[in-house]
Design a protein around this motif. Structure first.
Motif, PDB file in Angstrom:
ATOM      1  N   PRO A   5       9.569  54.592  53.130  1.00 48.64           N
ATOM      2  CA  PRO A   5      10.370  53.398  53.427  1.00 48.64           C
ATOM      3  C   PRO A   5      11.128  52.916  52.199  1.00 48.64           C
ATOM      4  CG  PRO A   5       8.081  52.800  53.181  1.00 48.64           C
ATOM      5  CD  PRO A   5       8.115  54.304  53.168  1.00 48.64           C
ATOM      6  N   ALA A   6      12.273  52.293  52.447  1.00 46.01           N
ATOM      7  CA  ALA A   6      13.068  51.761  51.340  1.00 46.01           C
ATOM      8  C   ALA A   6      12.431  50.510  50.764  1.00 46.01           C
ATOM      9  CB  ALA A   6      14.486  51.441  51.817  1.00 46.01           C
ATOM     10  N   ARG A   7      11.632  49.804  51.572  1.00 45.95           N
ATOM     11  CA  ARG A   7      10.985  48.576  51.098  1.00 45.95           C
ATOM     12  C   ARG A   7       9.522  48.590  51.503  1.00 45.95           C
ATOM     13  NH1 ARG A   7      13.638  43.397  53.388  1.00 45.95           N
ATOM     14  NH2 ARG A   7      15.255  44.046  51.891  1.00 45.95           N
ATOM     15  N   TYR A   8       8.633  48.309  50.559  1.00 47.17           N
ATOM     16  CA  TYR A   8       7.223  48.193  50.895  1.00 47.17           C
ATOM     17  C   TYR A   8       6.472  47.463  49.790  1.00 47.17           C
ATOM     18  CZ  TYR A   8       6.563  52.320  47.830  1.00 47.17           C
ATOM     19  OH  TYR A   8       6.569  53.201  46.773  1.00 47.17           O
ATOM     20  N   GLY A   9       5.344  46.896  50.182  1.00 47.82           N
ATOM     21  CA  GLY A   9       4.437  46.287  49.220  1.00 47.82           C
ATOM     22  C   GLY A   9       3.035  46.787  49.513  1.00 47.82           C
TER      23      GLY A   9
ATOM     24  N   SER B  25      15.918  50.940  44.844  1.00 47.85           N
ATOM     25  CA  SER B  25      15.634  51.541  43.542  1.00 47.85           C
ATOM     26  C   SER B  25      14.789  50.633  42.654  1.00 47.85           C
ATOM     27  CB  SER B  25      16.943  51.876  42.822  1.00 47.85           C
ATOM     28  OG  SER B  25      17.699  50.694  42.581  1.00 47.85           O
ATOM     29  N   PHE B  26      14.556  49.390  43.081  1.00 46.40           N
ATOM     30  CA  PHE B  26      13.787  48.442  42.280  1.00 46.40           C
ATOM     31  C   PHE B  26      12.299  48.534  42.600  1.00 46.40           C
ATOM     32  CE2 PHE B  26      17.847  46.680  41.360  1.00 46.40           C
ATOM     33  CZ  PHE B  26      17.701  45.958  40.175  1.00 46.40           C
ATOM     34  N   CYS B  27      11.498  48.544  41.571  1.00 46.91           N
ATOM     35  CA  CYS B  27      10.049  48.587  41.729  1.00 46.91           C
ATOM     36  C   CYS B  27       9.396  47.626  40.753  1.00 46.91           C
ATOM     37  CB  CYS B  27       9.519  50.007  41.474  1.00 46.91           C
ATOM     38  SG  CYS B  27       7.713  50.146  41.479  1.00 46.91           S
ATOM     39  N   ARG B  28       8.478  46.817  41.271  1.00 49.13           N
ATOM     40  CA  ARG B  28       7.677  45.958  40.403  1.00 49.13           C
ATOM     41  C   ARG B  28       6.217  46.352  40.544  1.00 49.13           C
ATOM     42  NH1 ARG B  28       7.474  39.553  39.137  1.00 49.13           N
ATOM     43  NH2 ARG B  28       5.357  39.488  38.280  1.00 49.13           N
ATOM     44  N   VAL B  29       5.543  46.465  39.405  1.00 48.70           N
ATOM     45  CA  VAL B  29       4.124  46.791  39.390  1.00 48.70           C
ATOM     46  C   VAL B  29       3.398  45.833  38.459  1.00 48.70           C
ATOM     47  CG1 VAL B  29       2.377  48.529  38.911  1.00 48.70           C
ATOM     48  CG2 VAL B  29       4.584  49.233  39.845  1.00 48.70           C
TER      49      VAL B  29
ATOM     50  N   VAL C  21       7.516  41.517  50.117  1.00 51.60           N
ATOM     51  CA  VAL C  21       8.446  41.784  49.012  1.00 51.60           C
ATOM     52  C   VAL C  21       9.543  40.725  49.061  1.00 51.60           C
ATOM     53  CG1 VAL C  21       9.998  43.464  47.971  1.00 51.60           C
ATOM     54  CG2 VAL C  21       7.957  44.239  49.195  1.00 51.60           C
ATOM     55  N   THR C  22       9.689  39.966  47.968  1.00 53.70           N
ATOM     56  CA  THR C  22      10.659  38.878  47.922  1.00 53.70           C
ATOM     57  C   THR C  22      11.498  38.952  46.654  1.00 53.70           C
ATOM     58  OG1 THR C  22       9.221  37.324  46.729  1.00 53.70           O
ATOM     59  CG2 THR C  22       8.976  37.429  49.129  1.00 53.70           C
ATOM     60  N   THR C  23      12.544  38.176  46.613  1.00 47.84           N
ATOM     61  CA  THR C  23      13.407  38.116  45.435  1.00 47.84           C
ATOM     62  C   THR C  23      12.630  37.694  44.195  1.00 47.84           C
ATOM     63  OG1 THR C  23      15.371  37.645  46.774  1.00 47.84           O
ATOM     64  CG2 THR C  23      15.464  37.013  44.443  1.00 47.84           C
ATOM     65  N   ALA C  24      11.628  36.833  44.376  1.00 49.95           N
ATOM     66  CA  ALA C  24      10.822  36.364  43.238  1.00 49.95           C
ATOM     67  C   ALA C  24      10.154  37.518  42.513  1.00 49.95           C
ATOM     68  CB  ALA C  24       9.778  35.361  43.720  1.00 49.95           C
ATOM     69  N   ASP C  25       9.868  38.606  43.222  1.00 51.03           N
ATOM     70  CA  ASP C  25       9.220  39.752  42.595  1.00 51.03           C
ATOM     71  C   ASP C  25      10.121  40.434  41.575  1.00 51.03           C
ATOM     72  OD1 ASP C  25       6.807  39.603  44.131  1.00 51.03           O
ATOM     73  OD2 ASP C  25       7.910  40.449  45.833  1.00 51.03           O
TER      74      ASP C  25
ATOM     75  N   HIS D 167      17.344  41.341  41.056  1.00 52.74           N
ATOM     76  CA  HIS D 167      17.626  41.941  42.357  1.00 52.74           C
ATOM     77  C   HIS D 167      17.306  40.937  43.458  1.00 52.74           C
ATOM     78  CE1 HIS D 167      17.778  44.864  45.599  1.00 52.74           C
ATOM     79  NE2 HIS D 167      16.523  44.613  45.925  1.00 52.74           N
ATOM     80  N   THR D 168      18.185  40.845  44.445  1.00 52.29           N
ATOM     81  CA  THR D 168      17.980  39.942  45.577  1.00 52.29           C
ATOM     82  C   THR D 168      17.533  40.747  46.789  1.00 52.29           C
ATOM     83  OG1 THR D 168      19.673  38.417  44.772  1.00 52.29           O
ATOM     84  CG2 THR D 168      19.049  38.261  47.101  1.00 52.29           C
ATOM     85  N   VAL D 169      16.406  40.365  47.358  1.00 48.14           N
ATOM     86  CA  VAL D 169      15.897  41.017  48.560  1.00 48.14           C
ATOM     87  C   VAL D 169      16.572  40.399  49.780  1.00 48.14           C
ATOM     88  CG1 VAL D 169      13.848  41.488  49.962  1.00 48.14           C
ATOM     89  CG2 VAL D 169      13.693  41.522  47.460  1.00 48.14           C
ATOM     90  N   GLU D 170      17.299  41.188  50.518  1.00 50.89           N
ATOM     91  CA  GLU D 170      18.036  40.687  51.684  1.00 50.89           C
ATOM     92  C   GLU D 170      17.086  40.403  52.834  1.00 50.89           C
ATOM     93  OE1 GLU D 170      21.118  39.946  51.543  1.00 50.89           O
ATOM     94  OE2 GLU D 170      21.492  40.792  49.538  1.00 50.89           O
TER      95      GLU D 170
END
Length: 248
Positions: A77-81, A106-110, A231-235, A245-248
């Motif tokens: 998936p393109a988006r997941y948490g 392409s954005f990933c936060r860990v 997954v939110t913009t705050a991440d 990055h802004t999560v739509e």
């Protein structure tokens, strides 16, 4: 995604344990609506099972010589948490850690929590990587280089399974992992080590992995399916409020 060796990841992460220890899921993963796994080479419908309508998948016989073709049909998936846990074992001791992972494109936060309780936070977009610790406001920025979502999660990927010589695959079939339907792959012993992988047929993500040395587990990683972080913009916002990055 770049291919990387499971051994290299395990060794590199074991070193990380000595310093900051990191990591290593019902995800908020987007399911593939219909996954058709390829039939074994040279066959048509032979070995095909009835579709599982509850999962939206069509299942076929999976063997060491067909599992790589099956895995190659999966897409992530393109988006997941998700939340990952990992355990490392050695003579006389063990260590465990966890990571909270958020991916959008392409954005990933860990957020990696080590044994000392410190949390290493990182965001990468494939071009740059931003790193900071705990609630600090000071952020280190560097070129991403080879850093991508897989590298930041310190997980092997299904690409590594695809890179295995077929003769190295000792077993392959369907198995559940924490109630997640998976493709299971086990390698033959090499240099005293056996590797095991569970790849979700729902998400295309690797949800479990083990490494055994001379029959003893030295590494075990798994999603925590009971946790499914949104997954939110705050991440993807730095401590100073800069939105990367802004999560739509």
């Amino acid at each position: 995604m770049g291919k990387r060796k499971f051994n290299a990841i395990s060794i590199g992460f074991a070193v990380l344990i000595l310093l900051t220890v990191a990591l290593l899921g019902a995800n908020s993963l987007r399911r593939s609506s219909h996954i058709v796994l390829p039939a074994p080479a040279g066959s048509s419908s032979a070995g095909t099972e009835e579709p599982d309508s509850s999962q939206g998948t069509v299942r076929i016989e999976v063997r060491p010589d067909t599992v790589q073709a099956a895995i190659a049909t999966l897409s992530r998936p393109a988006r997941y948490g998700r939340v990952l846990t990992a355990e490392y074992f050695w003579s006389g001791g063990s260590a465990a850690a966890e990571a909270s992972v958020k991916v959008d494109g392409s954005f990933c936060r860990v957020d990696l929590t080590g044994l000392d309780g410190r949390v290493r936070r990182s965001i990468t977009d494939g071009q740059k990587t931003w790193i900071w610790y705990d609630s600090e406001r000071s952020v280190y920025e560097t070129a991403a280089g080879d850093i991508d979502p897989d590298a930041e999660q310190r997980l092997p990927t299904y690409e590594e399974i695809l890179a295995l010589p077929v003769e190295d695959i000792a077993a392959a079939d369907y198995r559940t992992f924490s109630d997640i339907p998976c493709l299971y792959v086990e390698t033959g012993e090499r240099d005293g080590y056996v590797q095991r992988y569970w790849v979700s047929v729902e998400s295309g993500l690797l949800v479990g992995a083990e490494k055994l040395q001379n029959g003893e587990t030295v590494y075990r990683a798994a999603e925590r399916p009971e946790e499914s972080p949104a997954v939110t913009t705050a991440d993807f916002t730095l401590p100073d409020g800069t939105v990367l990055h802004t999560v739509e």
